[in-house]
Design a protein around this motif. Structure first.
Motif, PDB file in Angstrom:
ATOM      1  N   GLY A 161       5.274  20.639 -31.654  1.00 46.01           N
ATOM      2  CA  GLY A 161       6.568  20.264 -31.649  1.00 46.01           C
ATOM      3  C   GLY A 161       7.308  20.104 -30.392  1.00 46.01           C
ATOM      4  N   ILE A 162       6.740  20.506 -29.442  1.00 47.94           N
ATOM      5  CA  ILE A 162       7.496  20.860 -28.220  1.00 47.94           C
ATOM      6  C   ILE A 162       6.949  19.725 -27.230  1.00 47.94           C
ATOM      7  CG2 ILE A 162       7.827  22.019 -25.863  1.00 47.94           C
ATOM      8  CD1 ILE A 162       7.325  24.702 -27.805  1.00 47.94           C
ATOM      9  N   VAL A 163       8.099  19.009 -26.528  1.00 51.82           N
ATOM     10  CA  VAL A 163       7.862  17.983 -25.398  1.00 51.82           C
ATOM     11  C   VAL A 163       8.660  18.305 -24.131  1.00 51.82           C
ATOM     12  CG1 VAL A 163       8.267  15.546 -24.873  1.00 51.82           C
ATOM     13  CG2 VAL A 163       7.542  16.214 -27.288  1.00 51.82           C
ATOM     14  N   MET A 164       7.913  18.224 -22.990  1.00 54.31           N
ATOM     15  CA  MET A 164       8.629  18.648 -21.706  1.00 54.31           C
ATOM     16  C   MET A 164       8.747  17.344 -21.308  1.00 54.31           C
ATOM     17  SD  MET A 164       8.494  21.859 -22.273  1.00 54.31           S
ATOM     18  CE  MET A 164       9.489  21.994 -20.723  1.00 54.31           C
ATOM     19  N   GLU A 165       9.887  16.876 -20.733  1.00 56.17           N
ATOM     20  CA  GLU A 165      10.352  15.680 -20.418  1.00 56.17           C
ATOM     21  C   GLU A 165      10.933  15.906 -18.924  1.00 56.17           C
ATOM     22  OE1 GLU A 165      11.865  11.808 -22.623  1.00 56.17           O
ATOM     23  OE2 GLU A 165      13.507  13.152 -22.145  1.00 56.17           O
ATOM     24  N   VAL A 166      10.314  15.065 -18.007  1.00 55.26           N
ATOM     25  CA  VAL A 166      10.923  15.097 -16.507  1.00 55.26           C
ATOM     26  C   VAL A 166      11.196  13.625 -16.097  1.00 55.26           C
ATOM     27  CG1 VAL A 166      10.079  17.598 -15.985  1.00 55.26           C
ATOM     28  CG2 VAL A 166       8.734  15.430 -15.474  1.00 55.26           C
ATOM     29  N   GLY A 167      12.078  13.489 -14.982  1.00 57.91           N
ATOM     30  CA  GLY A 167      12.095  12.133 -14.562  1.00 57.91           C
ATOM     31  C   GLY A 167      12.814  12.363 -13.222  1.00 57.91           C
ATOM     32  N   GLU A 168      12.828  11.176 -12.498  1.00 57.94           N
ATOM     33  CA  GLU A 168      13.405  10.905 -11.464  1.00 57.94           C
ATOM     34  C   GLU A 168      13.908   9.553 -11.254  1.00 57.94           C
ATOM     35  OE1 GLU A 168      10.707  12.078  -8.366  1.00 57.94           O
ATOM     36  OE2 GLU A 168       9.698  10.224  -8.426  1.00 57.94           O
ATOM     37  N   LYS A 169      15.095   9.308 -10.236  1.00 59.43           N
ATOM     38  CA  LYS A 169      15.538   7.863  -9.981  1.00 59.43           C
ATOM     39  C   LYS A 169      14.420   7.220  -9.098  1.00 59.43           C
ATOM     40  CE  LYS A 169      20.458   9.279 -10.157  1.00 59.43           C
ATOM     41  NZ  LYS A 169      21.566   9.318  -9.281  1.00 59.43           N
ATOM     42  N   ILE A 170      14.171   5.909  -9.772  1.00 59.08           N
ATOM     43  CA  ILE A 170      13.085   4.974  -8.861  1.00 59.08           C
ATOM     44  C   ILE A 170      13.826   4.787  -7.378  1.00 59.08           C
ATOM     45  CG2 ILE A 170      12.118   2.739  -8.738  1.00 59.08           C
ATOM     46  CD1 ILE A 170      11.853   2.937 -11.842  1.00 59.08           C
ATOM     47  N   SER A 171      15.019   4.834  -7.464  1.00 52.67           N
ATOM     48  CA  SER A 171      15.867   4.424  -6.023  1.00 52.67           C
ATOM     49  C   SER A 171      15.239   5.628  -5.074  1.00 52.67           C
ATOM     50  CB  SER A 171      17.096   4.692  -6.095  1.00 52.67           C
ATOM     51  OG  SER A 171      17.541   5.771  -6.359  1.00 52.67           O
ATOM     52  N   LEU A 172      15.001   6.829  -5.246  1.00 55.66           N
ATOM     53  CA  LEU A 172      14.433   7.976  -4.570  1.00 55.66           C
ATOM     54  C   LEU A 172      13.116   7.351  -3.676  1.00 55.66           C
ATOM     55  CD1 LEU A 172      14.801  10.691  -3.365  1.00 55.66           C
ATOM     56  CD2 LEU A 172      13.099  11.415  -5.312  1.00 55.66           C
ATOM     57  N   ARG A 173      12.255   6.681  -4.741  1.00 52.57           N
ATOM     58  CA  ARG A 173      10.911   6.115  -4.044  1.00 52.57           C
ATOM     59  C   ARG A 173      11.258   4.971  -3.237  1.00 52.57           C
ATOM     60  NH1 ARG A 173       6.627   6.477  -9.101  1.00 52.57           N
ATOM     61  NH2 ARG A 173       7.504   8.348 -10.067  1.00 52.57           N
ATOM     62  N   GLN A 174      11.974   4.128  -3.608  1.00 48.54           N
ATOM     63  CA  GLN A 174      12.384   2.783  -2.952  1.00 48.54           C
ATOM     64  C   GLN A 174      13.017   3.365  -1.489  1.00 48.54           C
ATOM     65  OE1 GLN A 174      15.002   0.752  -5.486  1.00 48.54           O
ATOM     66  NE2 GLN A 174      13.387  -0.117  -6.643  1.00 48.54           N
ATOM     67  N   SER A 204       0.794  -1.259   0.092  1.00 50.11           N
ATOM     68  CA  SER A 204       0.090   0.008   0.092  1.00 50.11           C
ATOM     69  C   SER A 204       0.893   1.250   0.088  1.00 50.11           C
ATOM     70  CB  SER A 204      -1.004  -0.289   1.361  1.00 50.11           C
ATOM     71  OG  SER A 204      -1.674   1.109   1.221  1.00 50.11           O
ATOM     72  N   ALA A 205       1.883   1.165   0.871  1.00 52.63           N
ATOM     73  CA  ALA A 205       2.739   2.254   0.582  1.00 52.63           C
ATOM     74  C   ALA A 205       3.464   2.589  -0.348  1.00 52.63           C
ATOM     75  CB  ALA A 205       4.009   2.349   1.982  1.00 52.63           C
ATOM     76  N   THR A 206       4.213   1.485  -1.104  1.00 50.48           N
ATOM     77  CA  THR A 206       4.786   1.748  -2.332  1.00 50.48           C
ATOM     78  C   THR A 206       3.589   2.149  -3.408  1.00 50.48           C
ATOM     79  OG1 THR A 206       6.129  -0.416  -1.585  1.00 50.48           O
ATOM     80  CG2 THR A 206       6.025   0.516  -4.154  1.00 50.48           C
ATOM     81  N   ARG A 207       2.553   1.532  -3.411  1.00 45.48           N
ATOM     82  CA  ARG A 207       1.521   2.138  -4.456  1.00 45.48           C
ATOM     83  C   ARG A 207       1.142   3.639  -4.065  1.00 45.48           C
ATOM     84  NH1 ARG A 207      -1.726  -1.422  -3.529  1.00 45.48           N
ATOM     85  NH2 ARG A 207      -3.239  -0.345  -2.145  1.00 45.48           N
ATOM     86  N   GLU A 208       0.867   3.995  -2.821  1.00 46.72           N
ATOM     87  CA  GLU A 208       0.627   5.446  -2.684  1.00 46.72           C
ATOM     88  C   GLU A 208       1.917   6.348  -2.902  1.00 46.72           C
ATOM     89  OE1 GLU A 208      -2.346   6.758  -1.623  1.00 46.72           O
ATOM     90  OE2 GLU A 208      -3.171   4.656  -1.917  1.00 46.72           O
ATOM     91  N   ILE A 209       3.024   5.949  -2.737  1.00 51.71           N
ATOM     92  CA  ILE A 209       4.124   6.767  -2.858  1.00 51.71           C
ATOM     93  C   ILE A 209       4.328   6.940  -4.437  1.00 51.71           C
ATOM     94  CG2 ILE A 209       6.731   6.794  -2.617  1.00 51.71           C
ATOM     95  CD1 ILE A 209       6.201   5.557   0.231  1.00 51.71           C
ATOM     96  N   ASN A 210       4.068   5.914  -5.124  1.00 51.87           N
ATOM     97  CA  ASN A 210       4.280   5.920  -6.660  1.00 51.87           C
ATOM     98  C   ASN A 210       3.417   6.978  -7.229  1.00 51.87           C
ATOM     99  OD1 ASN A 210       6.442   4.123  -6.953  1.00 51.87           O
ATOM    100  ND2 ASN A 210       5.102   2.292  -6.882  1.00 51.87           N
ATOM    101  N   ASN A 211       1.974   6.852  -6.477  1.00 55.11           N
ATOM    102  CA  ASN A 211       1.060   7.910  -7.050  1.00 55.11           C
ATOM    103  C   ASN A 211       1.454   9.180  -6.736  1.00 55.11           C
ATOM    104  OD1 ASN A 211      -0.743   5.579  -8.149  1.00 55.11           O
ATOM    105  ND2 ASN A 211      -1.666   5.459  -6.150  1.00 55.11           N
ATOM    106  N   ILE A 212       1.900   9.352  -5.679  1.00 48.01           N
ATOM    107  CA  ILE A 212       2.171  11.035  -5.154  1.00 48.01           C
ATOM    108  C   ILE A 212       3.243  11.379  -5.996  1.00 48.01           C
ATOM    109  CG2 ILE A 212       3.199  12.020  -3.329  1.00 48.01           C
ATOM    110  CD1 ILE A 212       1.749  10.626  -1.592  1.00 48.01           C
ATOM    111  N   TYR A 213       4.175  10.553  -6.386  1.00 49.17           N
ATOM    112  CA  TYR A 213       5.499  10.694  -7.072  1.00 49.17           C
ATOM    113  C   TYR A 213       5.376  11.027  -8.464  1.00 49.17           C
ATOM    114  CZ  TYR A 213       9.205  10.839  -3.362  1.00 49.17           C
ATOM    115  OH  TYR A 213      10.034  11.156  -2.354  1.00 49.17           O
ATOM    116  N   ASP A 214       4.292  10.226  -8.723  1.00 54.01           N
ATOM    117  CA  ASP A 214       3.957  10.158 -10.470  1.00 54.01           C
ATOM    118  C   ASP A 214       3.155  11.530 -10.590  1.00 54.01           C
ATOM    119  OD1 ASP A 214       5.152   7.914 -11.159  1.00 54.01           O
ATOM    120  OD2 ASP A 214       3.257   6.728 -11.204  1.00 54.01           O
TER     121      ASP A 214
END
Length: 458
Positions: free
Chosen positions: A145-158, A32-42
């Motif tokens: 023709g513009i694309v905004m791209e953001v990302g983060e390390k999955i280890s941050l969530r883990q 549950s915590a993993t799912r909620e954190i993933n949702n928040i970070y997404d």
């Protein structure tokens, strides 16, 4: 090896259930915590992409320059107020962004992927870059023709999930032993009632068979307390009967022994041969009486302790064989004895006990039937039962005494035949062991005694 205690057995059954329950709850909490954190970070990545578009849309739409520009990081030094947060720099390194125009990078962070990694499809994508797993969100701007791209390390969530689990784990290290102690304490206190029962029984004297107190016993243990009281009551009645039987047996044996002693003294003090012969004859009679009494006592003990061994028994032939054993005394008394019934009759029961019961009934009938008298034995069937009736034309038994004659050592004053008063008592005890019934009545010819024995076929 000493046997395990009930407290330990219950504890070893309850404690694993509690531990498994905690582990299952922990597994659900982790998911549950993993799912909620993933949702928040997404959701945060979506917000970051929109904020970045809001900051850069003018420059991306109207800037004549088409060369990629790197956005410098904030320098987290001691002069910066953000330096007080030790995790801020690591948090920044775990994020990146890239702004694309017509397939070319226009703005990017210092932590962004190189240009050899093309922009990802719209929405969320998981990818691996230089040994690190990243979660990337791409926001295409329609008709530009513009694309905004953001990302983060999955280890941050883990790392965040791990920190949450560690914060839960250390309290559980203290809580689980406390739960285990409370479970043990609850079981121990719950079994205090059983310990009280054990103490009540253990501290009693061997002669104290009174009922134990069951008023304060919990409802679950009430059947146990009542069963113990029933057992104590049965033991008390059994011991009472055994003591009474022993007293009566001692009294009955004392009489022939005293008679033998007296006759031996008389024999030693007389020289008259005729008197000696009479005394010797009385000695034989007294000895026979004592022997018969001992045999009856042994039969009675055998009924009480004999293990049942059911087997098919040819009922008609058993009765005929038992009558044949009395053939000499029947002939000497000129008795008219008849046996009627189906010769194929059979029954499943304990053969030795049944034969002893029939033998006692026939012995009584022969003993109390006058010389030249009649004995009639009839074997018949009734539903699921076999009926054996033994009728004689002896003195009979008055109706008011037909229950009492089944008591041990009970003898009628009207009967002159020698006996110990155990014959019918043996019959009653044997009938109870074989689940049979015995009934006394008067024969159809109006005098004497009729004994009806009812036996289940199975």
């Amino acid at each position: 090896m000493s046997p395990s205690t009930l407290t330990r057995k219950l504890y070893l059954r309850i404690a694993p259930v509690v531990v498994v329950t905690i582990l299952v709850i922990g597994a659900f909490a982790f998911n549950s915590a993993t799912r909620e954190i993933n949702n928040i970070y997404d959701a945060q990545l979506i917000n970051d992409a929109n904020v970045l578009w809001g900051l850069l849309h003018n420059r991306l739409r109207h800037s004549p320059e088409r060369t990629p520009q790197q956005v410098d990081d904030i320098d987290f030094n001691m002069d910066n107020q953000l330096a007080f947060n030790e995790d801020a720099d690591d948090y920044a390194d775990a994020h990146m962004f890239r702004a694309w125009v017509d397939g070319k990078i226009m703005f990017y962070s210092s932590t962004a992927f190189l240009s050899d990694v093309p922009y990802q499809k719209a929405g969320f994508t998981d990818l691996s870059y230089r040994g690190e797993n990243w979660r990337v969100y791409s926001l295409p701007i329609p008709a530009s023709g513009i694309v905004m791209e953001v990302g983060e390390k999955i280890s941050l969530r883990q790392t965040l999930v791990s920190n949450i689990l560690l914060n839960l784990f250390f309290p559980l290290l203290v809580l689980v032993p406390m739960i285990g102690f409370l479970i043990w304490l609850g079981i121990h206190n719950g079994l205090r009632t059983i310990h009280g029962l054990v103490h009540q029984i253990r501290t009693r004297s061997p002669d104290d068979l009174s009922a134990i107190a069951v008023e304060d016993i919990p409802r679950d243990l009430l059947p146990l307390g009542r069963s113990i009281n029933q057992l104590l009551d049965k033991l008390s009645r059994s011991l009472t009967l055994e003591r009474r039987f022993s007293d009566l047996a001692a009294h009955q044996l004392r009489t022939p022994q005293a008679s033998v002693k007296l006759l031996l003294q008389m024999l030693a003090s007389t020289d008259d041969q005729q008197e000696q012969k009479a005394i010797i004859s009385d000695l034989v009679t007294s000895n026979n009486r004592a022997t018969h009494l001992i045999e009856q006592l042994l039969r009675l003990a055998r009924v009480s302790h004999h293990p049942l061994n059911p087997m098919p028994v040819p009922l008609y032939h058993m009765i005929a064989s038992t009558l044949a054993d009395f053939g000499n005394i029947i002939n000497s008394r000129n008795l008219d004895v008849s046996l009627e019934g189906p010769e194929t009759a059979d029954i499943r029961t304990d053969e030795s006990l049944l034969q002893m019961m029939i033998s006692n009934l026939l012995d009584n009938a022969i003993k109390y039937t006058p010389v030249g008298g009649t004995i009639e034995v009839i074997l018949s069937s009734e539903d699921e039962f076999w009926l054996i009736s033994i009728s004689d034309n002896g003195p009979g038994i008055p109706p008011e005494e037909r229950e009492a004659v089944f008591n041990r050592f009970y003898r009628l004053d009207t009967l002159n035949a020698e006996g110990a008063g155990l014959g019918l008592a043996i019959v009653a005890d044997t009938a109870e062991r074989l689940a049979a019934s015995v009934k006394l009545s008067t024969p159809s010819w109006g005098s004497g005694l009729r004994v009806e024995l009812r036996l289940s076929r199975n």
